[in-house]
Design an enzyme around this catalytic site. Structure first.
Site, short mmCIF file in Angstrom:
data_model
loop_
_atom_site.label_atom_id
_atom_site.label_comp_id
_atom_site.label_asym_id
_atom_site.label_seq_id
_atom_site.Cartn_x
_atom_site.Cartn_y
_atom_site.Cartn_z
N GLU A 271 0.83 -1.22 0.00
CA GLU A 271 0.00 0.00 0.00
C GLU A 271 0.86 1.27 0.00
O GLU A 271 0.53 2.25 0.68
CB GLU A 271 -0.92 0.00 1.23
CG GLU A 271 -1.79 -1.23 1.37
CD GLU A 271 -2.77 -1.16 2.54
OE1 GLU A 271 -3.03 -0.06 3.05
OE2 GLU A 271 -3.28 -2.22 2.93
C1 GLA Z 1 -5.26 0.65 5.52
C2 GLA Z 1 -6.01 -0.48 4.82
C3 GLA Z 1 -6.39 -0.14 3.41
C4 GLA Z 1 -6.80 1.30 3.24
C5 GLA Z 1 -5.69 2.17 3.73
C6 GLA Z 1 -5.87 3.64 3.45
O1 GLA Z 1 -3.93 0.57 5.44
O2 GLA Z 1 -5.32 -1.68 4.81
O3 GLA Z 1 -7.43 -0.98 3.03
O4 GLA Z 1 -7.99 1.52 3.93
O5 GLA Z 1 -5.59 1.95 5.12
O6 GLA Z 1 -7.13 4.09 3.70
#
Ligand code: GLA
EC number: 3.2.1.8
Length: 369
Positions: A275
């Site tokens: 992410e």
């Molecule tokens: C977290 C979650 C994601 C997303 C991010 C940013 O890290 O794992 O699914 O929601 O936050 O919002």
């Protein structure tokens, strides 16, 4: 001069934008640069934005080799009411990915956050069979439904939370922990494995990348959890490092991060950056160009370490353009004057930024696998 050195110089000197752009066009896409090394690059997407914004959809189709649903694969979308399943929003991304020959990550089966409202109360049932079904029944259904179509599942997201003050630093405030204790993790992984043996099963977490004390506490909690799960033969096959970095606040340190990756490799796990985004909040408010250079330099050192790991499968950014980034509306990250956070490889006009150049350079620098 080697191309990589030239690019490094350009990043360091903040070379004129048109020249960087020319260079970016001459280069391959992030997907191609990653795949040239046997790695993946992709991003999180939302089907509504894909549907209404054609240039954005084209960018995602061109740059990403793997997609993850930003929200549409989460339980509040898939099972908004008990036993009422709605796969359609998630399927829109599945179809887009199939059209564009992209892989898909499944995110996420079990999370403490963003649950449908009915679930918390339902989990309070004293009937243990019914309670178990709320966990494993859902996993069977969803993993079974997407059988053969998912590269990797984030089976459990964000299992540790030192701020919950348990001795083992588990997130004890989670509805799942309250219902089953730590056993919810092994129950979830076994159910996912049974429903589809093929996808790589991941534990995914955040706050483990930087060289600061609160990250060190989380890293050690993760490693101890992995010790316990491995001792019980829980089929955890991968560890996802979210990579929501905020380097103006929490310093990134290459050595600390490299040591953590090395520790994770010791468990025989596959690794992914799941992410990535790099918040520029805390930098000079009136100098976005300077912030872009800093963000790019952090992206480069972070990815150089990450991609040096032989266990690393690839990198996903959480979004791909500053036009659509959760960072710009998140309380901890947004700019008080309303300007957008510049934490992703493409700016809000869908033009590549220094972070894009840094990511290309990191993929080119990565050992092939
Ligand atoms: C977290 C979650 C994601 C997303 C991010 C940013 O890290 O794992 O699914 O929601 O936050 O919002």
């Amino acid at each position: 001069m080697k191309r990589r050195d030239l690019l490094g110089m350009m990043l360091a000197s903040g070379l004129a934008y048109p020249m960087r752009q020319a260079m970016a066009q001459e280069q391959a896409t992030l997907r191609q640069a990653a795949e040239a090394k046997g790695l993946l690059y992709g991003c999180a997407v939302d089907s509504r934005k894909i549907a209404r914004d054609r240039p954005f959809a084209d960018l995602v189709a061109r740059e990403a080799g793997i997609l993850v649903h930003e929200g549409e694969m989460k339980r509040h979308e898939i099972e908004p009411r008990a036993d009422v399943y709605n796969f359609e929003p998630a399927n829109r991304i599945m179809r887009f990915a199939e059209t564009n020959h992209q892989l898909v990550r499944g995110h996420t089966l079990v999370w403490f956050n963003v649950q449908p409202q009915w679930l918390e109360q339902a989990l309070e049932t004293p009937d243990m069979t019914a309670r178990t079904e709320l966990l494993t029944g859902y996993i069977n259904k969803v993993v079974g439904y997407y059988k053969g179509r998912i590269h990797s599942w984030d089976v459990v997201n964000e299992a540790v939370e030192p701020a919950d003050w348990r001795w083992d630093r588990m997130r004890s405030s989670s509805i799942w922990y309250k219902a089953f204790g730590e056993d919810y993790i092994s129950m979830a992984f076994h159910a996912a494995k049974e429903a589809d043996p093929k996808p790589i099963l991941f534990l995914n977490d955040y706050g483990i990348e930087s060289d600061v004390r609160w990250n060190e506490t989380r890293r050690s909690a993760v490693l101890k959890l992995l010790d316990r799960l491995k001792a019980k033969n829980v089929p955890v096959e991968g560890f996802g490092i979210q990579g929501h970095l905020k380097p103006y606040k929490d310093k990134f340190g290459e050595e600390t991060f490299a040591r953590f990756l090395h520790d994770l490799e010791g468990y025989g796990l596959k690794l992914m950056i799941t992410e990535l985004d790099i918040a520029d909040s805390g930098g000079p408010a009136d100098d976005p160009a300077q912030r872009d250079q800093f963000v790019a330099s952090v992206a480069k050192s972070f990815l150089d370490v990450a991609l040096a790991s032989p266990s690393m499968l690839g990198v996903l950014t959480w979004g791909i353009t500053d036009r659509y980034s959760w960072l710009s509306s998140a309380d901890n990250y947004k700019w008080p004057d309303g300007q957008l956070v510049r934490g992703l490889p493409f700016d809000s006009d869908l033009k590549p930024k220094p972070m894009f150049d840094a990511m290309m350079a990191a993929f080119k620098n990565a050992p092939a696998r």
